[in-house]
Design an enzyme around this catalytic site. Sequence first.
Site, PDB file in Angstrom:
ATOM      1  CG  ASN A   1      -4.424   2.987   5.026  1.00  0.00           C
ATOM      2  OD1 ASN A   1      -3.386   3.014   4.367  1.00  0.00           O
ATOM      3  ND2 ASN A   1      -4.596   2.194   6.042  1.00  0.00           N
TER       4      ASN A   1
ATOM      5  CD  GLU B   1       5.773  -2.916   8.067  1.00  0.00           C
ATOM      6  OE1 GLU B   1       4.815  -3.436   8.668  1.00  0.00           O
ATOM      7  OE2 GLU B   1       6.952  -3.023   8.453  1.00  0.00           O
TER       8      GLU B   1
ATOM      9  CB  CYS C   1      -2.407  -1.533   8.669  1.00  0.00           C
ATOM     10  SG  CYS C   1      -1.384  -0.295   9.447  1.00  0.00           S
TER      11      CYS C   1
HETATM   12  P1  NAP Z   1      -3.306  -2.539  -2.038  1.00  0.00           P
HETATM   13  O1  NAP Z   1      -4.490  -2.760  -2.867  1.00  0.00           O
HETATM   14  O2  NAP Z   1      -2.385  -3.679  -1.771  1.00  0.00           O
HETATM   15  O3  NAP Z   1      -2.493  -1.353  -2.751  1.00  0.00           O
HETATM   16  C1  NAP Z   1      -1.322  -0.842  -2.183  1.00  0.00           C
HETATM   17  C2  NAP Z   1      -0.508  -0.174  -3.269  1.00  0.00           C
HETATM   18  O4  NAP Z   1      -0.075  -1.145  -4.222  1.00  0.00           O
HETATM   19  C3  NAP Z   1      -1.258   0.889  -4.061  1.00  0.00           C
HETATM   20  O5  NAP Z   1      -0.361   1.951  -4.303  1.00  0.00           O
HETATM   21  C4  NAP Z   1      -1.590   0.160  -5.344  1.00  0.00           C
HETATM   22  O6  NAP Z   1      -1.776   1.030  -6.450  1.00  0.00           O
HETATM   23  C5  NAP Z   1      -0.342  -0.665  -5.528  1.00  0.00           C
HETATM   24  N1  NAP Z   1      -0.466  -1.803  -6.422  1.00  0.00           N
HETATM   25  C6  NAP Z   1      -1.574  -2.464  -6.840  1.00  0.00           C
HETATM   26  N2  NAP Z   1      -1.239  -3.484  -7.652  1.00  0.00           N
HETATM   27  C7  NAP Z   1       0.108  -3.478  -7.755  1.00  0.00           C
HETATM   28  C8  NAP Z   1       1.063  -4.276  -8.433  1.00  0.00           C
HETATM   29  N3  NAP Z   1       0.711  -5.317  -9.182  1.00  0.00           N
HETATM   30  N4  NAP Z   1       2.365  -3.975  -8.313  1.00  0.00           N
HETATM   31  C9  NAP Z   1       2.763  -2.940  -7.549  1.00  0.00           C
HETATM   32  N5  NAP Z   1       1.909  -2.142  -6.876  1.00  0.00           N
HETATM   33  C10 NAP Z   1       0.598  -2.409  -6.971  1.00  0.00           C
HETATM   34  O7  NAP Z   1      -3.703  -1.951  -0.610  1.00  0.00           O
HETATM   35  P2  NAP Z   1      -4.694  -0.744  -0.285  1.00  0.00           P
HETATM   36  O8  NAP Z   1      -6.101  -1.178  -0.569  1.00  0.00           O
HETATM   37  O9  NAP Z   1      -4.199   0.519  -0.870  1.00  0.00           O
HETATM   38  O10 NAP Z   1      -4.499  -0.627   1.296  1.00  0.00           O
HETATM   39  C11 NAP Z   1      -5.184  -1.444   2.202  1.00  0.00           C
HETATM   40  C12 NAP Z   1      -4.291  -2.555   2.708  1.00  0.00           C
HETATM   41  O11 NAP Z   1      -3.070  -2.013   3.190  1.00  0.00           O
HETATM   42  C13 NAP Z   1      -4.892  -3.279   3.888  1.00  0.00           C
HETATM   43  O12 NAP Z   1      -4.699  -4.658   3.727  1.00  0.00           O
HETATM   44  C14 NAP Z   1      -4.099  -2.760   5.073  1.00  0.00           C
HETATM   45  O13 NAP Z   1      -4.080  -3.619   6.180  1.00  0.00           O
HETATM   46  C15 NAP Z   1      -2.767  -2.546   4.468  1.00  0.00           C
HETATM   47  N6  NAP Z   1      -1.972  -1.592   5.231  1.00  0.00           N
HETATM   48  C16 NAP Z   1      -0.891  -2.064   5.924  1.00  0.00           C
HETATM   49  C17 NAP Z   1      -0.124  -1.200   6.678  1.00  0.00           C
HETATM   50  C18 NAP Z   1       1.058  -1.706   7.439  1.00  0.00           C
HETATM   51  O14 NAP Z   1       1.913  -0.912   7.749  1.00  0.00           O
HETATM   52  N7  NAP Z   1       1.133  -2.982   7.755  1.00  0.00           N
HETATM   53  C19 NAP Z   1      -0.451   0.161   6.719  1.00  0.00           C
HETATM   54  C20 NAP Z   1      -1.556   0.606   6.007  1.00  0.00           C
HETATM   55  C21 NAP Z   1      -2.306  -0.286   5.246  1.00  0.00           C
HETATM   56  P3  NAP Z   1      -3.272   1.343  -7.011  1.00  0.00           P
HETATM   57  O15 NAP Z   1      -3.946   2.132  -5.948  1.00  0.00           O
HETATM   58  O16 NAP Z   1      -3.022   2.111  -8.250  1.00  0.00           O
HETATM   59  O17 NAP Z   1      -3.933   0.017  -7.251  1.00  0.00           O
END
Ligand code: NAP
Length: 510
Positions: free
Chosen positions: A183, A278, A312
């Site tokens: 995002n 995070e 988030c």
């Molecule tokens: P995600 O599915 O957890 O993916 C985050 C990152 O992790 C992506 O770069 C993804 O790569 C990578 N990834 C996936 N599988 C992995 C593995 N086994 N090992 C290492 N890295 C891996 O999250 P998202 O869908 O991108 O983002 C949405 C989530 O992020 C929501 O839950 C949101 O609340 C959270 N978020 C939190 C914050 C905060 O600061 N607290 C800020 C923004 C978003 P790929 O894309 O290649 O799968």
Amino acid sequence: MAHFKPPNVAFTQMAGTGVFAELVGGDGEFKYYSDGEWKKSCSGKSVPIINPTTRETQFKVQACTQEEVNKVIDAAKTAQKSWAKTPLWKRAELLHKAAAILKEHRNPIAECLVKEIAKPAKDAVTEVVRSGDLVSYCAEEGVRILGEGKFLVSDSFPGNERTKYCLTSKIPLGVILAIPPFNYPVNLAVSKIGPALIAGNSLVLKPPTQGAVAALHMMHCFHLAGFPKGLISCVTGKGSEIGDFLTMHPGINCISFTGGDTGIAISKKAGMIPLQMELGGKDACIILEDADLDLAAANIVKGGFSYSGQRCTAVKVVLVMDSVADALVEKVKAKVAKLTVGPPEDDCDITPVVTESSANFIEGLVMDAKQKGATFCQEYKRAGNLIWPLLLDNVRPDMRIAWEEPFGPVLPVIRINSVEEGIHHCNASNFGLQGCVFTRDINKAILISDAMETGTVQINSAPARGPDHFPFQGLKDSGIGSQGITNSINMMTKIKTTVINLPTPSYTMG
Ligand code: NAP
């Protein structure tokens, strides 16, 4: 009813052209960045990036191999040793240069964000500019806080004479692995890169697949600024394929991750290294009887529906006192009706969610709420990945939407009969990122803020991650450690002490 705007077909294609031309191979695929060069992967495989609006392949990036990851980490290890010996002011100078280049090229980078993650065009530009500001702030803050250490003397501890002088300083950790989510693929990458580099670390970036091309463009701005070869690199590929290899790699000295539950799994698998996590949130918005309902409604709509709820810190559940619930819901409904729905190129408020599987997941939450009797304030409408904004009233705790993070433009309202009920709902969540409370009584606001088990509570405003120098942290499943520029710099360093042992006690005279 929210209205649909047709796509603006005149959006100029600029990504991968001009100074960014070297990122693209002859086959049109984007290369990865290793040892100061743009390279094709030996895997011969690429990963498609699907445009959420057209649902067609927009870009392709390299599917990097484990051998390529090994090389990148080896180069990062070597480059870090010289970087740690580079004067702090020189590190800061390079970061300022990268920030300026990033801002100069905000348009092509923003265009990637529009095409890869359907971010509304204006917000996409804002993300890049904000990222440049963040990098500059890291340089300035680093110069201030890394230039200082501590001087301790031994006689302050019982039983000791003044025979020991202790000097402390902050030293780099080594190679930082940065993994941002889709995002904010640029902002949440630089929020890790800036602190890591100013503190004397090297950095390996694994961008999210949706958002990878924007991240590669951002990386090129650091390349153009002239950072040493190997100090920063960017490996692309699906997280599910190369993620474990990266996060469990013995050459990695720290992981800074932002994303969903994946972070919990990484925390369990990673070795004995510092982690900055995070993760997700279910930010509650508590509305008291004395709240300014216009202010609350404006913040609920901005907080709940900006970037189609894919933030988030989006407002993810409204907990409103029953006596003012009807009035609040009417005000929110009126504002939701004014949201524009359509393609990101036209700066619509509501744009397609990032993937079809996200849209399906959101739909699952909506159908569950429907089956269990929630009140639909608008008709549920979906076309492809585009979901029209939806306010669900009279949501009850047995509905999934009461607890789960939709990451889409669907907002549940739960009517409460006491403040305690609201706090209880907020604290019963496994998340604890942010929350907010609307009231004109500052004393009540403080008591509620203290009672809410979240990393931050906003009083009379929607949750928000910025400004980027504010501390930002989640409790419980929402994270480990704290972000924000100062905290991230500190987190990416360790303390080193040198103790001078004197042969006899010595007391400095005035
Ligand atoms: P995600 O599915 O957890 O993916 C985050 C990152 O992790 C992506 O770069 C993804 O790569 C990578 N990834 C996936 N599988 C992995 C593995 N086994 N090992 C290492 N890295 C891996 O999250 P998202 O869908 O991108 O983002 C949405 C989530 O992020 C929501 O839950 C949101 O609340 C959270 N978020 C939190 C914050 C905060 O600061 N607290 C800020 C923004 C978003 P790929 O894309 O290649 O799968």
